[in-house]
Design a protein around this motif. Structure first.
Motif, mmCIF file in Angstrom:
data_model
loop_
_atom_site.group_PDB
_atom_site.id
_atom_site.type_symbol
_atom_site.label_atom_id
_atom_site.label_comp_id
_atom_site.label_asym_id
_atom_site.label_seq_id
_atom_site.Cartn_x
_atom_site.Cartn_y
_atom_site.Cartn_z
ATOM 1 N N ALA A 16 82.850 23.799 19.446
ATOM 2 C CA ALA A 16 83.115 23.016 18.237
ATOM 3 C C ALA A 16 81.905 22.151 17.868
ATOM 4 C CB ALA A 16 84.350 22.149 18.448
ATOM 5 N N GLY A 57 83.847 22.413 12.325
ATOM 6 C CA GLY A 57 83.892 22.168 13.770
ATOM 7 C C GLY A 57 85.308 22.265 14.310
ATOM 8 N N LEU A 61 86.874 24.894 17.022
ATOM 9 C CA LEU A 61 87.653 24.471 18.184
ATOM 10 C C LEU A 61 88.971 25.242 18.271
ATOM 11 C CD1 LEU A 61 88.088 22.512 20.580
ATOM 12 C CD2 LEU A 61 89.122 20.922 18.938
#
Length: 556
Positions: A16, A57, A61
């Motif tokens: 991430a 990001g 993740l």
């Protein structure tokens, strides 16, 4: 909660951060370009420049969490099927070895049973083999592979009692099928030539009991109507004799149509004639008219895969960023980072596989011991295990590691490839001979020479014309010590050892020098004649066992 790939779960925050950092660098370049164009455009581009990297990001993740394979929860899974209960009963008496059908009656029955088994997916199938007694090999099961495994091993030798007892198999088939408790039709398929040695009255009575129990009987006839002999073959497939009765007369066998028809009529069943080309197809078409019972099986499943939840959330975030912030290029970059390994990995594997194996490289360098270890590693992880074990054993033999060589070659000798099995057995014999030459202990040396003889004989069974196997077998036999305890030849009166020959001066002068190990023609012929005599005795013993008991008992 558990994860299929915990390591990827630990790397998810790093993934991430990397993806978010790349998105932030791209956004920063875009803002600088906007400032260089005009201050107003720069102010507009600077507003909300952190939202894009954060969203991307978070999406990275979530996608990493999905790839880690999260599992949690419990659910009930229901499987619905419609199945018949079918028992296949195959006659394995010696009369089924008659070759009036190709390859013989038993071979055709097994072939048709295998084809029928393939056409019964989802049905519960059991297997009975019968001769003088009947044997339940598999209960009713949906495991087709288990039934096929037993079908392939059917042979008259597995029956402890010869003859053909039709009443017993009809009774045992009825007992096996009546214990199911199913509401579907229950079917007994009987493969036989009808040559029963119990009374036909008993068989007809058991057939009527099948009808009373509501079990459908399908009789599949095998064999020809004309009397034929029953050949007896050795392990190599050569006809060595024909089946004899207790009077020493050749046994003649034929298909008993009257018995087959009487049994089928008593059970109100169906007779599939032996001259039907597709017997399995005829039985299958008949079974399509039978009643199948719908059944539902419910079982609990733990740790349900839940990867779709973070995957769906990550995709939604990427779609939102794409449509709201117009950064499709960054989305493609994130997809490349997450899925690039899965895409490029299969493309890179063939390139890696094209290089020479580690064992081959070690052999080229002359390091046979390292090559053997590399081949053993390859055998543990490769699909071509037999070849890898053979290479490992050969390399270990070259390095003088006899225990490693014998262990690897014994694994290679289990191969289904006869050529590879011959080479492995030959090398096992050579390994035992080479090790015996280096062993000072006479007892251990004799045991190793015995192993060499056994392996080389097995190799000769696979390649009877192999000159090098014959020569090494003769050499191993010559190196073995003579049997202790005197005793003459095959005739009479043994007597003591022969008197020592007179030594001539030339022999005395050369006594201190090692003589080459050579075999004269007479010695070689003596060894081969001994092997031939042992083979004849083995075949005669096999024929005596196949003849079966006398005293008027029919065992075919």
């Amino acid at each position: 909660m558990t994860f299929d790939l915990p390591l990827l779960l630990l790397l998810a925050p790093l993934v991430a951060l990397v993806i978010g950092g790349l998105a932030w660098l791209a956004a920063r370049r875009r803002v600088r370009a906007a400032w260089a164009w005009s201050p107003d455009l720069g102010h507009a581009a600077a507003r909300g420049r952190w939202a894009g990297p954060v969203l991307i990001g978070l999406a990275g993740l979530l996608l990493a969490l999905a790839l880690a394979g999260p599992r949690w929860g419990r659910t009930n899974v229901t499987a619905r099927t419609e199945a018949l209960s079918v028992v296949l009963a195959v006659d394995i008496s010696r009369s089924m070895l008659a070759e009036d059908m190709a390859p013989n009656r038993l071979g055709r029955a097994v072939r048709e049973a295998r084809r029928l088994l393939h056409d019964l997916p989802g049905d519960r199938v059991g297997l009975i083999a019968f001769a003088g007694r009947s044997y339940i090999l598999t209960p009713l099961t949906v495991d087709e592979s288990a039934v096929r495994l037993y079908l392939d091993d059917l042979d008259p030798g597995i029956a402890s009692e010869g003859g053909t007892a039709l009443a017993d198999v009809l009774r045992q088939g009825r007992e096996l099928l009546t214990g199911t408790g199913e509401v579907s039709d229950r079917v007994l398929v009987l493969f036989t030539d009808g040559e029963g040695h119990d009374t036909l009255t008993d068989a007809v009575a058991q057939a009527r009991a099948l009808k009373s129990a509501g079990i459908r009987l399908v009789v599949v006839g095998e064999g020809g109507a004309q009397p034929v002999r029953i050949p007896l073959r050795d392990s190599a497939g050569t006809v060595v004799s024909y089946k004899l009765d207790d009077q020493g007369q050749v046994v003649l066998t034929r298909r008993e149509d009257a018995s087959l028809r009487a049994i089928a009529d008593a059970a109100d069943g169906t007779l599939v004639a032996a001259d039907v080309a597709d017997q399995a197809g005829a039985v299958r078409d008949l079974m399509r008219t039978f009643k199948r019972s719908p059944s539902a099986e419910t079982h609990a499943a733990d740790l349900i895969p839940r990867a779709w939840i973070p995957l769906l959330a990550g995709v939604l975030l990427l779609l939102a960023q794409t449509f709201l912030r117009r950064t499709a290029a960054l989305v493609a970059l994130a997809g490349l980072l997450l899925g690039g390994g899965a895409v490029l990995g299969p493309l890179a594997r063939p390139l890696v596989a094209q290089g020479p194996a580690a064992g081959d490289r070690a052999l080229r360098r002359g390091d046979a011991e390292r090559a053997a270890m590399a081949y053993l590693d390859e055998a543990r992880s490769s699909t071509a295990r037999d070849t890898a074990f053979y290479n490992a054993g050969t390399a270990a033999l070259r390095a003088g590691r006899f225990e490693v060589a014998k262990g690897a070659l014994q694994e290679a000798a289990k191969s289904l490839d006869p050529g590879l099995r011959y080479r492995a057995l030959y090398n096992l014999g050579v390994a035992a001979m080479v090790e015996a030459r280096a062993v000072p202990d006479s007892g251990r040396r004799d045991a190793l020479l015995g192993e060499a003889v056994d392996h080389l004989r097995e190799a000769l069974l696979l390649a009877p014309t192999s000159a090098r196997a014959k020569w090494n077998l003769e050499l191993a036999e010559r190196r073995r010590p003579p049997p202790s305890g005197g005793g003459g030849g095959g005739g009479g009166g043994g007597g003591g050892p022969p008197p020592p020959a007179k030594a001539n001066p030339q022999t005395q002068q050369s006594r201190g020098q090692p003589q080459p190990e050579t075999l004269s023609q007479a010695q070689a012929e003596q060894i081969l004649n001994s092997m031939e005599r042992q083979e004849r005795e083995t075949r005669a013993d096999q024929i005596r066992r196949m003849q079966g008991p006398g005293g008027g008992v029919k065992d075919w």
